[in-house]
Design an enzyme around this catalytic site. Structure first.
Site, PDB file in Angstrom:
ATOM      1  N   LYS A 200       2.343  13.703   3.754  1.00 38.87           N
ATOM      2  CA  LYS A 200       1.023  13.209   4.149  1.00 38.87           C
ATOM      3  C   LYS A 200       0.677  12.069   3.203  1.00 38.87           C
ATOM      4  CE  LYS A 200      -3.657  14.851   5.166  1.00 38.87           C
ATOM      5  NZ  LYS A 200      -4.369  13.766   4.483  1.00 38.87           N
ATOM      6  N   PHE A 271       5.110   6.066  11.668  1.00 39.30           N
ATOM      7  CA  PHE A 271       5.495   7.419  12.046  1.00 39.30           C
ATOM      8  C   PHE A 271       5.453   7.663  13.548  1.00 39.30           C
ATOM      9  CE2 PHE A 271       1.217   7.819   9.906  1.00 39.30           C
ATOM     10  CZ  PHE A 271       0.443   7.748  11.063  1.00 39.30           C
TER      11      PHE A 271
END
Length: 473
Positions: A200, A271
């Site tokens: 993250k 991503f």
């Protein structure tokens, strides 16, 4: 409207009214009340014959759980309704009595909300809170650094063959729909086996629509041409503008500037590719790998911190683009091990993607986030009275830490615990994810009395979890 009625109608929005049934007819508010009844039935709250699914009396509140730890508060105020969600608050182009949101539509019914706003001469806003031109006034620093998403315009644009560069062809604002993450509970029943794990990132969420870079709120990032020229014209991209770990404030400063020389130190950590959202997640990552090179984890802070400014960054296969590395999870133990590894390097936490999932421009259970919690003990020294639905019982506990610092905790307490709270002097256990710069827990959650403890005990919080630059997503 008669000239004498205008100030009366304007006053409707500022009157702190009790329920209509209790208003004495001899009060000065009888004239505003008459205007109110011309719009909404005082008994059924019906508008143009359409009744709400749930009847709220004036000043009544309803709590609806959203993505955060605290529920949104939906409230009736005379002839209109309010919600504490950002989508309702961001409709600054409309007065409070002419706003709605997906939570109000869910509670009251879409047909009712259409009728209610139509009576005000306003169209019902689309679910998801589409951004208007006023969104350019919002600061890009409010972006969520861990979500994923796309753009309705970009989905249409995927049919195009090309696109102009980021300096010439892009609008200052863009309507952006985003894929938002739910939280993963390590103590829950969901088995993460087979899910795809990634770090993250502590960066700025960004969307490339083949012409420009945009925040999740639809605001354009004015990247230099040397940066945007490296981005593809055949597909859209979703990711984060990333400098290094624990550098959110510095990253925000760079990307909010107009063509800063330090853009050369920024990496576009990708991503997802929303324009291929109908394909499986694995297929999308493979497409990114072939187009931009092998996925990688963020560079160590020591390497990333080297001053490369003015475009001197070492260029990889994908130029300024780097595909985020994903690892397939074996089991919960593997997930916890990966989380510890990420956090030991100064990372924020872990993102999880459901195998085989398509791209969804909304909050979805196909995308989950995990951050560590800290447990500690504190002593109760007083109570905060409850308000609204907790009126008459304890709203929160006033607590003192081992360090002597004080804070309040109410989240996590049941109705029974609020009615019969821990006694003054009791030691309680609470949970939190990070602290302020002063070492006070942010968003603590009550877990229960620590019956085996006689003194409060503070948690040992790593430096990178103190005084975070960003708030809870």
């Amino acid at each position: 409207m008669h000239r004498l009625a205008r100030p009366i109608a304007a006053s409707l929005r500022s009157f702190p009214s009790p329920p209509i049934a209790r208003i004495p007819t001899q009060q000065p508010r009888s004239i505003p009340l008459l205007l109110h009844r011309l719009f909404m039935d005082p008994t059924t709250a019906a508008v143009s014959g359409v009744k709400p699914n749930v009847l709220l009396e004036d000043q009544d509140q309803h709590f609806m759980q959203g993505s955060g730890s605290k529920p949104y508060v939906l409230k009736r105020v005379e002839d209109h309704y309010t919600c504490t969600c950002p989508a309702w608050a961001f409709q600054k182009g409309n007065p409070p009595d002419s706003r709605s949101c997906k939570h109000l539509k869910e509670l009251l019914g879409e047909a009712y909300e259409i009728a209610r706003l139509a009576a005000k001469g306003v169209d019902l806003p689309p679910t998801g809170g589409k951004k208007k031109a006023a969104s350019k006034k919002r600061k890009a620093a409010a972006d969520d650094g861990a979500a994923e998403g796309g753009s309705k315009k970009a989905k249409k644009a995927k049919k195009d063959d090309g696109g102009e560069d980021g300096e010439e062809g892009a609008n200052d604002t863009e309507q952006v729909d985003v894929l938002l993450a739910n939280k993963f509970d390590l103590e829950g029943k969901l088995d993460p086996k087979g899910w795809w794990m990634s770090e993250k990132l502590d960066g700025i969420r960004v969307y490339w629509n083949k012409q420009g870079l945009y925040s999740r709120l639809g605001n354009r990032f004015h990247a230099p041409k040397s940066f945007t020229d490296q981005l593809p014209k055949e597909c859209t991209l979703d990711g984060e503008l990333f400098l290094r770990r624990n550098a959110f404030s510095e990253t925000s400063s760079i990307v909010r500037s107009h063509s800063s020389d330090k853009w050369g130190d920024i990496t576009f950590m990708v991503f997802d590719v929303p324009s291929r959202g109908e394909h499986s997640f694995e297929a999308r990552i493979e497409y990114l790998r072939k187009r931009f090179g092998a996925p990688k984890a963020p560079a160590p802070a020591a390497d990333a911190a080297v001053g490369k400014g003015k475009g001197k960054k070492q260029v990889e296969v994908g130029g300024c683009i780097q595909v985020v590395k994903h690892i397939q999870c074996k089991d919960k133990a593997h997930l916890e091990e990966f989380l510890r590894e990420v956090e030991s390097k100064g990372g924020e936490g872990v993102m999880l993607r459901k195998p085989g999932s398509t791209y969804e421009p909304c909050r979805s259970s196909t995308l989950l986030k995990l951050k560590s919690w800290f447990d500690a003990e504190a002593v109760v020294y007083d109570y905060e009275p409850g308000k609204n639905k907790h009126k008459g019982v304890v709203g929160s506990l006033k607590c003192k830490m081992e360090s002597g610092k004080t804070f309040k905790v109410g989240s996590g307490m049941s109705d029974a615990q609020r009615a019969n709270p821990p006694k003054i002097g009791a030691i309680i256990n609470y949970r939190f994810q990070e602290t302020t710069k002063d070492g006070v827990p942010r968003f603590p959650t009550f877990r229960g009395e620590a019956v085996d403890k006689q003194e409060p005990k503070d948690a040992v919080v790593p430096e990178h979890r103190r005084g975070a630059a960003k708030g809870e997503e």
